[in-house]
Design a protein around this motif. Sequence first.
Motif, short mmCIF file in Angstrom:
data_model
loop_
_atom_site.label_atom_id
_atom_site.label_comp_id
_atom_site.label_asym_id
_atom_site.label_seq_id
_atom_site.Cartn_x
_atom_site.Cartn_y
_atom_site.Cartn_z
N ALA A 111 -3.46 0.88 -3.69
CA ALA A 111 -4.43 1.21 -2.65
C ALA A 111 -4.43 0.22 -1.50
CB ALA A 111 -5.83 1.31 -3.24
N ARG A 112 -3.78 -0.93 -1.68
CA ARG A 112 -3.69 -1.91 -0.60
C ARG A 112 -2.50 -2.82 -0.87
NH1 ARG A 112 -9.18 -5.33 -1.39
NH2 ARG A 112 -9.95 -3.36 -0.58
N THR A 113 -2.01 -3.42 0.20
CA THR A 113 -0.92 -4.38 0.06
C THR A 113 -1.44 -5.66 -0.57
OG1 THR A 113 0.28 -3.45 1.95
CG2 THR A 113 0.81 -5.71 1.33
N THR A 114 -0.71 -6.15 -1.57
CA THR A 114 -1.15 -7.30 -2.35
C THR A 114 0.02 -8.25 -2.58
OG1 THR A 114 -2.75 -5.89 -3.53
CG2 THR A 114 -2.23 -8.02 -4.53
N LEU A 115 -0.25 -9.54 -2.54
CA LEU A 115 0.75 -10.54 -2.88
C LEU A 115 0.37 -11.16 -4.22
CD1 LEU A 115 3.31 -11.85 -1.57
CD2 LEU A 115 1.84 -13.79 -1.03
N ILE A 116 1.31 -11.16 -5.16
CA ILE A 116 1.08 -11.70 -6.49
C ILE A 116 2.03 -12.88 -6.69
CG2 ILE A 116 1.01 -11.19 -8.96
CD1 ILE A 116 0.73 -8.21 -8.16
N GLY A 117 1.47 -14.05 -6.89
CA GLY A 117 2.28 -15.26 -7.00
C GLY A 117 3.14 -15.26 -8.25
N ALA A 118 4.17 -16.09 -8.24
CA ALA A 118 5.06 -16.21 -9.40
C ALA A 118 4.26 -16.60 -10.63
CB ALA A 118 6.14 -17.25 -9.12
N GLY A 119 4.41 -15.82 -11.70
CA GLY A 119 3.71 -16.11 -12.95
C GLY A 119 2.26 -15.69 -12.98
N GLU A 120 1.75 -15.14 -11.88
CA GLU A 120 0.34 -14.76 -11.83
C GLU A 120 0.11 -13.35 -12.37
OE1 GLU A 120 -1.28 -17.36 -8.01
OE2 GLU A 120 -1.18 -15.18 -7.88
N GLU B 53 0.84 -1.19 0.00
CA GLU B 53 0.00 0.00 0.00
C GLU B 53 0.88 1.25 0.00
OE1 GLU B 53 -2.29 2.20 3.52
OE2 GLU B 53 -3.22 0.27 3.02
N GLY B 54 0.54 2.21 -0.85
CA GLY B 54 1.32 3.44 -0.94
C GLY B 54 2.44 3.41 -1.96
N GLN B 55 2.72 2.23 -2.53
CA GLN B 55 3.79 2.12 -3.52
C GLN B 55 3.33 2.76 -4.83
OE1 GLN B 55 5.62 -1.72 -3.41
NE2 GLN B 55 6.59 -1.50 -5.41
N LEU C 45 6.04 1.87 -14.66
CA LEU C 45 7.30 1.43 -14.08
C LEU C 45 7.12 1.17 -12.59
CD1 LEU C 45 9.84 3.92 -15.73
CD2 LEU C 45 9.40 1.53 -16.37
N ASN C 46 7.67 0.06 -12.13
CA ASN C 46 7.72 -0.23 -10.70
C ASN C 46 9.05 0.33 -10.17
OD1 ASN C 46 7.62 -1.33 -8.09
ND2 ASN C 46 8.52 -3.26 -8.80
N THR C 47 9.04 1.59 -9.77
CA THR C 47 10.27 2.24 -9.30
C THR C 47 10.56 1.96 -7.84
OG1 THR C 47 9.09 4.26 -8.67
CG2 THR C 47 9.90 4.12 -10.95
N GLY C 48 9.60 1.38 -7.13
CA GLY C 48 9.79 1.11 -5.71
C GLY C 48 9.55 2.31 -4.82
N ARG C 49 9.21 3.47 -5.41
CA ARG C 49 9.01 4.66 -4.59
C ARG C 49 7.67 4.61 -3.86
NH1 ARG C 49 11.27 9.94 -7.73
NH2 ARG C 49 9.72 9.45 -9.33
N ARG C 50 7.58 5.39 -2.80
CA ARG C 50 6.39 5.41 -1.96
C ARG C 50 5.80 6.81 -1.91
NH1 ARG C 50 6.44 1.43 2.19
NH2 ARG C 50 4.58 2.45 2.99
N ALA C 51 4.49 6.87 -1.74
CA ALA C 51 3.82 8.15 -1.54
C ALA C 51 4.09 8.65 -0.12
CB ALA C 51 2.32 8.00 -1.75
#
Length: 304
Positions: free
Chosen positions: A81-90, A67-69, A111-117
Amino acid sequence: MKLPQLHVGVGMQCGAATFFPVWVDARATKGLVTGTEAKLGVNELSTPEVSRLTVTNQGTKAALLTEGQLLEGGQQHRMAARTTLIGAGETANIKVVCVEQGRWNGSPAHLNTGRRAPFHVQAGLHMNGSDHQDAVWQRVQRYEGIRTNSATGSLVKHLDLPRPQGFLLPNLLDGQRGLIIGIEGQVLSLELFGSRKLFRRHFAAVMDALVLDLLLFRNPAGRGATRPVRAQAARDFVGAIASNGLGLRNQSGHRGNAGSISVRRIENGHSSLPVSGLSIWGTEGTQPQIAHLSAWNAKHAVFT
């Protein structure tokens, strides 16, 4: 679910902020990646929606998106908007909010830059009522003119600026899995991860985002001698979280290189002390482990 035993370290005063390192008396969560280590393909839906993006985990381990990423680019910059776990290949369609109100054009890819709000923006997700998007837009707008202006109302443009001189921020300590942050004499939040490795992937991003909060609430310098947060207040904050308990919602399952992972969302629904995050059950045992947890003092000025 009970909060594991947390050990709160000695506070460090950095201008308007006080930081307390947190250690966890529980085994570390394994088999997950997060931040820029997660190989995520992020795109607009085939028919783009402001509140949804599609994310594919292109790696071999389950990926933790917090959340916040920030997910930058696409039709407009978004925030998870929320913390989520995404499985390998999903592939999953995830809930997001926009942090760039004045743009709706561009390529499908993010882009997944890893930055946070900043915490002030992220707290808009926990305001009472259903229109969290409007609350987030209002909060992003408050950074305009402090250091720069954005023609499209882009939060990312404010984060792109280098950190101002004079900000002293803490270092990550051995074994540290979390951080209690206080501003102007009051505890603001707790950020907790399932392992030091997971926390390390987000630590710099959390610090950079916090600088914007300090600039907003200590404009223009964001520094100077202010009231520290007492150590007892930090411990009391942890005690209040433990007393309220961690409610579990929305069980789901994923398959990764370590076997099956069962997931439940953490939501306590407490109006003055909202807590959110994710817990998992892996193949190593039956006890749930916290992958990520955020807790807030909803009475703090940064939250409101």
